[in-house]
Write an enzyme that holds these catalytic residues in place. Structure first.
Site, mmCIF file in Angstrom:
data_model
loop_
_atom_site.group_PDB
_atom_site.id
_atom_site.type_symbol
_atom_site.label_atom_id
_atom_site.label_comp_id
_atom_site.label_asym_id
_atom_site.label_seq_id
_atom_site.Cartn_x
_atom_site.Cartn_y
_atom_site.Cartn_z
ATOM 1 N N HIS A 1 0.820 -1.222 0.000
ATOM 2 C CA HIS A 1 0.000 0.000 0.000
ATOM 3 C C HIS A 1 0.852 1.269 0.000
ATOM 4 O O HIS A 1 1.818 1.360 0.746
ATOM 5 C CB HIS A 1 -0.941 0.004 1.216
ATOM 6 C CG HIS A 1 -2.049 -1.002 1.057
ATOM 7 N ND1 HIS A 1 -1.826 -2.358 1.176
ATOM 8 C CD2 HIS A 1 -3.354 -0.847 0.715
ATOM 9 C CE1 HIS A 1 -2.966 -2.995 0.939
ATOM 10 N NE2 HIS A 1 -3.901 -2.106 0.653
ATOM 11 N N PRO A 2 0.433 2.233 -0.806
ATOM 12 C CA PRO A 2 1.165 3.510 -0.819
ATOM 13 C C PRO A 2 0.815 4.322 0.423
ATOM 14 O O PRO A 2 -0.286 4.182 0.964
ATOM 15 C CB PRO A 2 0.612 4.199 -2.070
ATOM 16 C CG PRO A 2 -0.796 3.698 -2.165
ATOM 17 C CD PRO A 2 -0.758 2.263 -1.677
ATOM 18 N N SER B 1 -6.538 3.820 -5.589
ATOM 19 C CA SER B 1 -5.973 4.521 -4.441
ATOM 20 C C SER B 1 -6.127 6.034 -4.603
ATOM 21 O O SER B 1 -6.433 6.752 -3.638
ATOM 22 C CB SER B 1 -4.501 4.125 -4.286
ATOM 23 O OG SER B 1 -3.944 4.798 -3.204
ATOM 24 N N GLU C 1 -9.591 6.995 -3.677
ATOM 25 C CA GLU C 1 -9.807 6.882 -2.232
ATOM 26 C C GLU C 1 -9.162 8.057 -1.483
ATOM 27 O O GLU C 1 -9.784 8.644 -0.587
ATOM 28 C CB GLU C 1 -9.224 5.545 -1.738
ATOM 29 C CG GLU C 1 -10.054 4.365 -2.218
ATOM 30 C CD GLU C 1 -9.285 3.051 -2.384
ATOM 31 O OE1 GLU C 1 -9.903 2.068 -2.841
ATOM 32 O OE2 GLU C 1 -8.081 2.997 -2.064
ATOM 33 N N GLN C 2 -7.950 8.410 -1.887
ATOM 34 C CA GLN C 2 -7.252 9.502 -1.208
ATOM 35 C C GLN C 2 -7.980 10.828 -1.454
ATOM 36 O O GLN C 2 -8.051 11.686 -0.573
ATOM 37 C CB GLN C 2 -5.784 9.551 -1.644
ATOM 38 C CG GLN C 2 -5.077 8.225 -1.354
ATOM 39 C CD GLN C 2 -3.578 8.337 -1.115
ATOM 40 O OE1 GLN C 2 -3.075 9.376 -0.713
ATOM 41 N NE2 GLN C 2 -2.860 7.240 -1.323
ATOM 42 N N PHE D 1 1.408 2.623 7.434
ATOM 43 C CA PHE D 1 0.114 2.863 8.088
ATOM 44 C C PHE D 1 -0.981 2.719 7.031
ATOM 45 O O PHE D 1 -0.957 3.412 6.015
ATOM 46 C CB PHE D 1 0.113 4.288 8.651
ATOM 47 C CG PHE D 1 -1.213 4.764 9.151
ATOM 48 C CD1 PHE D 1 -1.751 4.268 10.330
ATOM 49 C CD2 PHE D 1 -1.935 5.729 8.445
ATOM 50 C CE1 PHE D 1 -2.982 4.721 10.806
ATOM 51 C CE2 PHE D 1 -3.163 6.193 8.912
ATOM 52 C CZ PHE D 1 -3.683 5.692 10.089
ATOM 53 N N VAL D 2 -1.907 1.790 7.261
ATOM 54 C CA VAL D 2 -3.000 1.591 6.305
ATOM 55 C C VAL D 2 -4.333 1.844 7.004
ATOM 56 O O VAL D 2 -4.598 1.313 8.090
ATOM 57 C CB VAL D 2 -2.973 0.162 5.690
ATOM 58 C CG1 VAL D 2 -4.199 -0.053 4.785
ATOM 59 C CG2 VAL D 2 -1.697 -0.049 4.872
ATOM 60 N N ILE D 3 -5.139 2.679 6.356
ATOM 61 C CA ILE D 3 -6.477 2.990 6.878
ATOM 62 C C ILE D 3 -7.403 3.158 5.673
ATOM 63 O O ILE D 3 -6.948 3.590 4.605
ATOM 64 C CB ILE D 3 -6.432 4.281 7.749
ATOM 65 C CG1 ILE D 3 -7.749 4.507 8.496
ATOM 66 C CG2 ILE D 3 -6.065 5.511 6.932
ATOM 67 C CD1 ILE D 3 -7.650 5.547 9.618
ATOM 68 N N ALA E 1 -9.420 4.947 3.466
ATOM 69 C CA ALA E 1 -9.589 6.381 3.224
ATOM 70 C C ALA E 1 -11.030 6.740 2.868
ATOM 71 O O ALA E 1 -11.447 7.883 3.023
ATOM 72 C CB ALA E 1 -8.634 6.844 2.119
#
Ligand SMILES: NC(=O)N[C@H]1NC(=O)NC1=O
Length: 178
Positions: A70-71, A87, A90-91, A122-124, A126
């Site tokens: 994950h970025p 991604s 999502e961001q 850190f993955v959450i 978004a």
């Protein structure tokens, strides 16, 4: 509504399946390639549950590896415009495009601290968190133990996957709830 009907989903060959679902877990086409063997999937929830089982059955280093794919949120890959389309969307939905320079430098230094402590990012999810929730989330989570963060990060990956599936597969309102 998604683009793949339930009928198409249940009869899909693996080449189309990997093409369509290959990034449901970020940069992990292996996951869809493996999970295809568990077909038929009659709906989104069955496919999501097979993906979750595949991840849960991985050894710990495999689950850590999933996180490493994950970025960072508002990180260098985002700055270079090199995020996957999923991604990036999502961001954007978390409002990370409107982040101030100060917030961005706080987030990037927390991301760096998190990665050097745990060895994964850190993955959450978004789509469920706006930028303030992301900032307070990382501040709190960086203080956790590695095992807690591995479990929390993987739970977030599963949520991200669920929303990505909602974008692809036709579903009813009832199925759109995690
Ligand atoms: N680091 C991180 O959480 N990245 C991800 N989260 C999300 O919702 N999409 C991502 O790429």
């Amino acid at each position: 509504m998604g683009v793949v009907t339930k009928e198409q989903l249940s009869g899909m060959g693996y080449e189309d399946f990997i093409k369509i679902f290959g990034n449901v877990i970020e940069h992990c086409a292996l996951c869809s390639a493996a999970v295809w063997a568990k077909r038929p999937f009659n709906d989104l929830k069955q496919l999501h549950s097979a993906i979750c089982t595949f991840i849960d059955d991985l050894p710990k280093i495999g689950r850590e590896g999933i996180l490493r794919l994950h970025p960072d949120l508002a990180g260098r890959i985002a700055e270079m415009g090199k995020l996957t389309s999923e991604s990036s969307k999502e961001q954007l939905s978390a409002g990370l495009n409107e982040i101030t320079n100060k917030e961005k430098s706080i987030l990037q230094s927390l991301n760096d601290r998190y990665k050097s402590k745990f060895g994964f990012p850190f993955v959450i999810c978004a789509r469920e968190n706006k930028k303030q929730a992301i900032l307070s989330g990382i501040k709190a989570r960086v203080e956790n133990d590695k095992d807690v963060e591995l479990a929390t990060g993987i739970a977030e990956v599963k949520k991200i996957a669920f929303y990505r599936l909602l974008d692809i597969i036709e579903h009813c309102e009832e199925e759109a709830r995690l």
